[in-house]
Design a protein around this motif. Structure first.
Motif, PDB file in Angstrom:
ATOM      1  N   GLY A 237      12.076   2.982   4.577  1.00 32.11           N
ATOM      2  CA  GLY A 237      11.299   1.765   4.441  1.00 32.11           C
ATOM      3  C   GLY A 237      10.298   1.917   3.309  1.00 32.11           C
ATOM      4  O   GLY A 237       9.579   2.921   3.253  1.00 32.11           O
ATOM      5  N   ILE A 238      10.269   0.941   2.407  1.00 35.15           N
ATOM      6  CA  ILE A 238       9.363   0.981   1.262  1.00 35.15           C
ATOM      7  C   ILE A 238       8.366  -0.165   1.386  1.00 35.15           C
ATOM      8  O   ILE A 238       8.754  -1.338   1.458  1.00 35.15           O
ATOM      9  CB  ILE A 238      10.137   0.877  -0.065  1.00 35.15           C
ATOM     10  CG1 ILE A 238      11.050   2.095  -0.234  1.00 35.15           C
ATOM     11  CG2 ILE A 238       9.179   0.747  -1.244  1.00 35.15           C
ATOM     12  CD1 ILE A 238      11.914   2.045  -1.480  1.00 35.15           C
ATOM     13  N   CYS A 239       7.081   0.157   1.430  1.00 39.76           N
ATOM     14  CA  CYS A 239       5.976  -0.789   1.563  1.00 39.76           C
ATOM     15  C   CYS A 239       6.164  -1.646   2.812  1.00 39.76           C
ATOM     16  O   CYS A 239       5.986  -1.158   3.922  1.00 39.76           O
ATOM     17  CB  CYS A 239       5.810  -1.612   0.296  1.00 39.76           C
ATOM     18  SG  CYS A 239       4.169  -2.406   0.178  1.00 39.76           S
ATOM     19  N   LEU A 240       6.540  -2.916   2.700  1.00 40.73           N
ATOM     20  CA  LEU A 240       6.783  -3.723   3.885  1.00 40.73           C
ATOM     21  C   LEU A 240       7.805  -3.050   4.803  1.00 40.73           C
ATOM     22  O   LEU A 240       7.656  -3.080   6.028  1.00 40.73           O
ATOM     23  CB  LEU A 240       7.275  -5.116   3.482  1.00 40.73           C
ATOM     24  CG  LEU A 240       7.678  -6.036   4.633  1.00 40.73           C
ATOM     25  CD1 LEU A 240       6.473  -6.405   5.487  1.00 40.73           C
ATOM     26  CD2 LEU A 240       8.371  -7.289   4.103  1.00 40.73           C
ATOM     27  N   GLY A 241       8.827  -2.452   4.224  1.00 42.65           N
ATOM     28  CA  GLY A 241       9.840  -1.779   5.037  1.00 42.65           C
ATOM     29  C   GLY A 241       9.254  -0.657   5.876  1.00 42.65           C
ATOM     30  O   GLY A 241       9.641  -0.459   7.036  1.00 42.65           O
TER      31      GLY A 241
ATOM     32  N   PHE B 100      12.312   7.505   7.334  1.00 42.58           N
ATOM     33  CA  PHE B 100      11.193   7.756   6.433  1.00 42.58           C
ATOM     34  C   PHE B 100      10.543   6.434   6.051  1.00 42.58           C
ATOM     35  O   PHE B 100      11.206   5.397   5.951  1.00 42.58           O
ATOM     36  CB  PHE B 100      11.659   8.472   5.159  1.00 42.58           C
ATOM     37  CG  PHE B 100      12.205   9.847   5.401  1.00 42.58           C
ATOM     38  CD1 PHE B 100      11.431  10.972   5.143  1.00 42.58           C
ATOM     39  CD2 PHE B 100      13.493  10.033   5.894  1.00 42.58           C
ATOM     40  CE1 PHE B 100      11.920  12.244   5.366  1.00 42.58           C
ATOM     41  CE2 PHE B 100      13.990  11.300   6.118  1.00 42.58           C
ATOM     42  CZ  PHE B 100      13.203  12.411   5.863  1.00 42.58           C
ATOM     43  N   GLY B 101       9.248   6.465   5.798  1.00 38.55           N
ATOM     44  CA  GLY B 101       8.527   5.303   5.314  1.00 38.55           C
ATOM     45  C   GLY B 101       7.612   5.674   4.164  1.00 38.55           C
ATOM     46  O   GLY B 101       6.925   6.703   4.225  1.00 38.55           O
ATOM     47  N   LEU B 102       7.612   4.872   3.117  1.00 37.35           N
ATOM     48  CA  LEU B 102       6.748   5.067   1.954  1.00 37.35           C
ATOM     49  C   LEU B 102       5.888   3.820   1.777  1.00 37.35           C
ATOM     50  O   LEU B 102       6.414   2.705   1.693  1.00 37.35           O
ATOM     51  CB  LEU B 102       7.580   5.285   0.679  1.00 37.35           C
ATOM     52  CG  LEU B 102       8.615   6.419   0.698  1.00 37.35           C
ATOM     53  CD1 LEU B 102       9.394   6.421  -0.612  1.00 37.35           C
ATOM     54  CD2 LEU B 102       7.947   7.763   0.940  1.00 37.35           C
TER      55      LEU B 102
ATOM     56  N   PHE C 121      -7.608   5.737   0.348  1.00 37.35           N
ATOM     57  CA  PHE C 121      -8.013   4.441   0.885  1.00 37.35           C
ATOM     58  C   PHE C 121      -7.049   3.936   1.963  1.00 37.35           C
ATOM     59  O   PHE C 121      -7.465   3.209   2.860  1.00 37.35           O
ATOM     60  CB  PHE C 121      -8.138   3.431  -0.245  1.00 37.35           C
ATOM     61  CG  PHE C 121      -9.144   3.839  -1.285  1.00 37.35           C
ATOM     62  CD1 PHE C 121     -10.502   3.810  -0.987  1.00 37.35           C
ATOM     63  CD2 PHE C 121      -8.746   4.290  -2.539  1.00 37.35           C
ATOM     64  CE1 PHE C 121     -11.439   4.203  -1.932  1.00 37.35           C
ATOM     65  CE2 PHE C 121      -9.676   4.680  -3.484  1.00 37.35           C
ATOM     66  CZ  PHE C 121     -11.027   4.644  -3.183  1.00 37.35           C
ATOM     67  N   PHE C 122      -5.793   4.274   1.854  1.00 36.15           N
ATOM     68  CA  PHE C 122      -4.796   4.002   2.883  1.00 36.15           C
ATOM     69  C   PHE C 122      -4.175   5.345   3.233  1.00 36.15           C
ATOM     70  O   PHE C 122      -3.445   5.936   2.435  1.00 36.15           O
ATOM     71  CB  PHE C 122      -3.747   3.006   2.386  1.00 36.15           C
ATOM     72  CG  PHE C 122      -4.269   1.600   2.250  1.00 36.15           C
ATOM     73  CD1 PHE C 122      -4.105   0.671   3.270  1.00 36.15           C
ATOM     74  CD2 PHE C 122      -4.947   1.209   1.104  1.00 36.15           C
ATOM     75  CE1 PHE C 122      -4.593  -0.629   3.143  1.00 36.15           C
ATOM     76  CE2 PHE C 122      -5.442  -0.078   0.969  1.00 36.15           C
ATOM     77  CZ  PHE C 122      -5.263  -1.004   1.989  1.00 36.15           C
ATOM     78  N   GLU C 123      -4.492   5.816   4.432  1.00 31.69           N
ATOM     79  CA  GLU C 123      -4.221   7.210   4.763  1.00 31.69           C
ATOM     80  C   GLU C 123      -2.744   7.569   4.744  1.00 31.69           C
ATOM     81  O   GLU C 123      -2.348   8.621   4.225  1.00 31.69           O
ATOM     82  CB  GLU C 123      -4.794   7.525   6.151  1.00 31.69           C
ATOM     83  CG  GLU C 123      -4.545   8.960   6.596  1.00 31.69           C
ATOM     84  CD  GLU C 123      -5.047   9.239   7.992  1.00 31.69           C
ATOM     85  OE1 GLU C 123      -4.932  10.386   8.438  1.00 31.69           O
ATOM     86  OE2 GLU C 123      -5.539   8.297   8.649  1.00 31.69           O
ATOM     87  N   ASN C 124      -1.905   6.712   5.289  1.00 37.15           N
ATOM     88  CA  ASN C 124      -0.498   7.065   5.474  1.00 37.15           C
ATOM     89  C   ASN C 124       0.336   6.532   4.312  1.00 37.15           C
ATOM     90  O   ASN C 124       0.648   5.338   4.258  1.00 37.15           O
ATOM     91  CB  ASN C 124      -0.007   6.516   6.813  1.00 37.15           C
ATOM     92  CG  ASN C 124      -0.752   7.127   7.969  1.00 37.15           C
ATOM     93  OD1 ASN C 124      -0.839   8.350   8.081  1.00 37.15           O
ATOM     94  ND2 ASN C 124      -1.315   6.291   8.829  1.00 37.15           N
ATOM     95  N   GLN C 125       0.680   7.408   3.413  1.00 42.13           N
ATOM     96  CA  GLN C 125       1.458   7.043   2.225  1.00 42.13           C
ATOM     97  C   GLN C 125       2.931   7.399   2.351  1.00 42.13           C
ATOM     98  O   GLN C 125       3.771   6.784   1.700  1.00 42.13           O
ATOM     99  CB  GLN C 125       0.859   7.710   0.989  1.00 42.13           C
ATOM    100  CG  GLN C 125      -0.526   7.211   0.626  1.00 42.13           C
ATOM    101  CD  GLN C 125      -0.514   5.782   0.109  1.00 42.13           C
ATOM    102  OE1 GLN C 125       0.507   5.280  -0.335  1.00 42.13           O
ATOM    103  NE2 GLN C 125      -1.664   5.118   0.176  1.00 42.13           N
ATOM    104  N   ALA C 126       3.248   8.383   3.162  1.00 44.69           N
ATOM    105  CA  ALA C 126       4.648   8.744   3.414  1.00 44.69           C
ATOM    106  C   ALA C 126       4.720   9.382   4.786  1.00 44.69           C
ATOM    107  O   ALA C 126       3.913  10.249   5.119  1.00 44.69           O
ATOM    108  CB  ALA C 126       5.182   9.701   2.350  1.00 44.69           C
ATOM    109  N   ILE C 127       5.705   8.927   5.587  1.00 44.97           N
ATOM    110  CA  ILE C 127       5.871   9.483   6.925  1.00 44.97           C
ATOM    111  C   ILE C 127       7.352   9.728   7.203  1.00 44.97           C
ATOM    112  O   ILE C 127       8.234   9.166   6.544  1.00 44.97           O
ATOM    113  CB  ILE C 127       5.270   8.565   8.008  1.00 44.97           C
ATOM    114  CG1 ILE C 127       5.927   7.169   7.980  1.00 44.97           C
ATOM    115  CG2 ILE C 127       3.754   8.461   7.860  1.00 44.97           C
ATOM    116  CD1 ILE C 127       7.050   6.983   8.984  1.00 44.97           C
TER     117      ILE C 127
END
Length: 230
Positions: free
Chosen positions: A86-90, A168-170, A155-161
């Motif tokens: 998932g990228i941004c909204l994803g 995976f999410g970016l 500023f936004f803690e979760n950048q990749a999970i």
């Protein structure tokens, strides 16, 4: 030819950009679908090598029926253990599917332009990570049980999970080329006035400095990501 990758986009003019080009170079056909325009998502992913859900101007919290249906559908690649990205909204839809909160900052700050990220220990195997990556978002997602943080931001803690072995999410946009960045800036210039949005001149300077590293990282990351489904 390898099995196709399912690419989910959210507007008629949206492009999968660099992700699509790299996947094609790696031997994958592309199955592109746009749920807001009436495209159905498959009932099984037996015929696909993976799924990438891209971004869009909508919020993951919007009440549109298609958006809720797409969020619910993400349980399918999770259940079938097919590589999911998932990228941004994803990434935010993945978070919603897993029960996490998606929201903006209380101070109204956004991230638009090239902002730094830092890899965590868990993220080290997915590097070397670029120093700065391209962002265009006003909301971020929190982590919930089972999510492993791979990269963090100020500023936004979760950048990749990562969730489980294959999902995976970016929060950032590694797929964005200079041409896409320029198109976004021209189509929504008012957003460049928000706190946290870089001026277009600075975005161009930062892009010239960091884009190549981001493209190199993405190519290696896609190889590692796609292999999680083997």
């Amino acid at each position: 030819m390898k099995r196709p990758m399912l690419l989910v986009l959210h507007r008629a003019q949206s492009s999968p950009g660099r992700v699509a080009r790299l996947l094609q170079r790696k031997g994958h056909a592309l199955d592109i679908r746009r749920p807001p325009l009436g495209d159905a998502l498959p009932d099984t992913l037996d015929g696909h090598a993976g799924v990438v859900i891209f971004g869009g101007p909508m919020s993951a919290n919007d009440p549109d029926p298609w958006l809720q249906a797409e969020t619910d559908w993400i349980s399918l690649p999770l259940r079938e253990r097919v590589p999911f990205l998932g990228i941004c909204l994803g990434a935010q839809l993945l978070a919603r599917q897993l029960g996490a909160t998606v929201k903006g900052r209380p101070d109204g700050r956004v991230e638009i332009g090239y902002w730094p990220i830092r890899a965590t220990r868990a993220g080290a195997p997915f590097g070397p990570w670029p120093e700065r990556v391209y962002h265009w978002h006003s909301q971020g997602f929190e982590r919930t049980a089972g999510m492993q943080q791979l990269a963090a931001g100020e500023f936004f803690e979760n950048q990749a999970i990562r969730y489980g072995e294959t999902a995976f999410g970016l929060q950032f946009h590694p797929e964005v080329s200079f041409q896409t960045m320029n198109r976004w800036a021209q189509s929504a210039p008012h957003k460049l006035q928000a706190p946290g949005a870089q001026a277009w001149s600075l975005q161009r300077q930062q892009g010239a400095r960091h884009d190549r590293a981001g493209a190199a990282w993405l190519s290696g990351f896609l190889d590692t990501w796609a292999a999680t489904g083997c």
